[in-house]
Scaffold this motif. Structure first.
Motif: not given
Length: 397
Positions: A141-149, A185-192
């Motif tokens: 999963l690639t995170p994108i910061d929608p504030r900065t793009g 999964r954890d919604p932030h770390t994505m740990k199962t």
């Protein structure tokens, strides 16, 4: 003229041999044949949800209006979290391994973000702060910061075809299509936290009940539906759709929480399901290759993208019927997308045409047709009104 049900059955059966080819663009390739019938789980099925927000999922923000689950999605009702985010259209290009970024004011591509292999959807997080790009074959999963793009460091996650969030914000739910799993999964770390194996093939889309206690999942390649208890993280019921070769896609709940609509690209329409009883659904034909389902900002209309014929059908919730159909000039392949924050524009990816469509929701006129990368799929319009996100390309409450 719409084809008869018998004709659709024959056509759907003939296409089963083509599923492997279709899987490249659908993001799923497990097409092993199933002949068994659906068997409900022994676990108790959550009860009626419509109008009972008082006994909803613990920790879930209360529904603003029990008669309209989309009441928080009105034009201009942006959360303070996203109020200063620039308005952008994020387009995952499945074959190009990129995300195209469009400025909706100019209808121009203003950036291209390299991501992992086979990005399928761009998904707003429950807390609205992050956009997650689902790199299905890239197992990340690639995170994108929608504030900065700007894109951040990819997070390893296996087979993330699609991504949802439980209404209480406690878990992310990865639709691991090829793995045949729902992975909490954890919604932030994505740990199962918990892996739930499923017996159907091609889990891909979902939506949650009004009280948040269960969600309905579509299984594309075996033509089945699942009902999942949110708190228990268990499949509590399962059924096979009554059409050989059915390929269910997007799932959306009615504003009053009583019904679920499931687009079916092989049946060429929508299944209409009572989620509480999970009984046999009825069918409504909309157009060839019915795929995406999007609710208008006033909760009156649902836009149905018919990918196989380049049209968008208009379904009136109050009347329970289709009231019109828009045709893209010159055709196209309208797929996934979303509605602009002000409700005036419907944005859809053109899956087989390397383009994006902007459509006027008042007239159905095409406002723009924008070239992007190859295989554009789960397009996200961001930001949108709402207090929190349930995932996919933006299901907001």
């Amino acid at each position: 003229m719409q084809p008869t049900l018998a004709a659709r059955v024959l056509a759907a059966a003939a296409t089963l041999t083509l599923l492997s080819a279709l899987s490249v663009l659908s993001g799923c390739s497990d097409t092993e044949h199933r002949t068994d019938t659906a068997i409900p789980s022994k676990a108790p099925v959550p009860g009626r949800s419509a109008g009972h927000q008082g006994d909803g999922l613990p920790g879930m923000p209360p529904v603003l209006d029990p008669k309209d689950v989309y009441a928080a999605d009105r034009p201009g009702l942006l959360s303070p979290v996203v109020d200063d985010f620039p308005s952008r259209i994020y387009v995952p290009n499945t074959n190009s391994n990129t995300v195209s970024v469009i400025d909706p004011e100019t209808y121009k591509v203003i950036g291209t973000i390299p991501v992992g292999v086979q990005p399928q959807h761009v998904v707003p997080s429950w807390d609205l702060k992050t956009l997650w790009v689902n790199n299905d074959r890239g197992n990340s999963l690639t995170p994108i910061d929608p504030r900065t793009g700007k894109a951040g460091k990819p997070v390893p996650v296996h087979d993330p075809y699609n991504l949802y969030f439980t209404p209480d914000g406690k878990y992310a739910v990865v639709m691991a299509s090829l793995d045949r799993q729902l992975v909490f999964r954890d919604p932030h770390t994505m740990k199962t936290a918990k892996t739930v194996p499923v017996s159907c093939y091609g889990v891909n889309h979902a939506d949650f009940s009004l009280d948040g206690r269960y969600f309905i999942v579509s299984c594309e390649f075996s033509g089945e539906l699942l009902k999942v208890d949110t708190a228990r993280m268990e499949v509590v019921a399962q059924q096979k759709l009554p059409l050989q070769g059915a390929m269910p896609q997007d799932v959306k709940m009615s504003p009053d929480g009583k019904l679920f609509y499931i687009a079916d690209m092989k049946a060429n329409g929508m299944w209409i399901l009572d989620g509480d009883t999970f009984g046999k659904p009825r069918f409504l034909a909309t157009g060839k290759g019915a795929h995406g389902l999007y609710v208008s900002r006033d909760s009156r209309v649902m836009y149905v993208s018919n990918r196989g014929e380049g049209t968008i059908s208009l379904f009136d919730f109050g009347r329970g019927k289709l009231t019109g159909k828009w045709r893209l000039p010159g055709g196209g392949s309208p797929d996934m997308g979303g509605v602009s924050a002000d409700g005036r524009v419907l944005w859809l990816s053109g899956r087989y045409h390397s383009e994006v469509y902007a459509i006027d929701t008042r007239t159905g006129a095409q406002l723009a047709r924008i070239k992007v990368g190859s295989g554009p799929h789960g397009l996200a319009v961001y930001p949108q009104p709402g207090r929190y996100s349930l995932g996919h390309t933006g299901i907001f409450r």
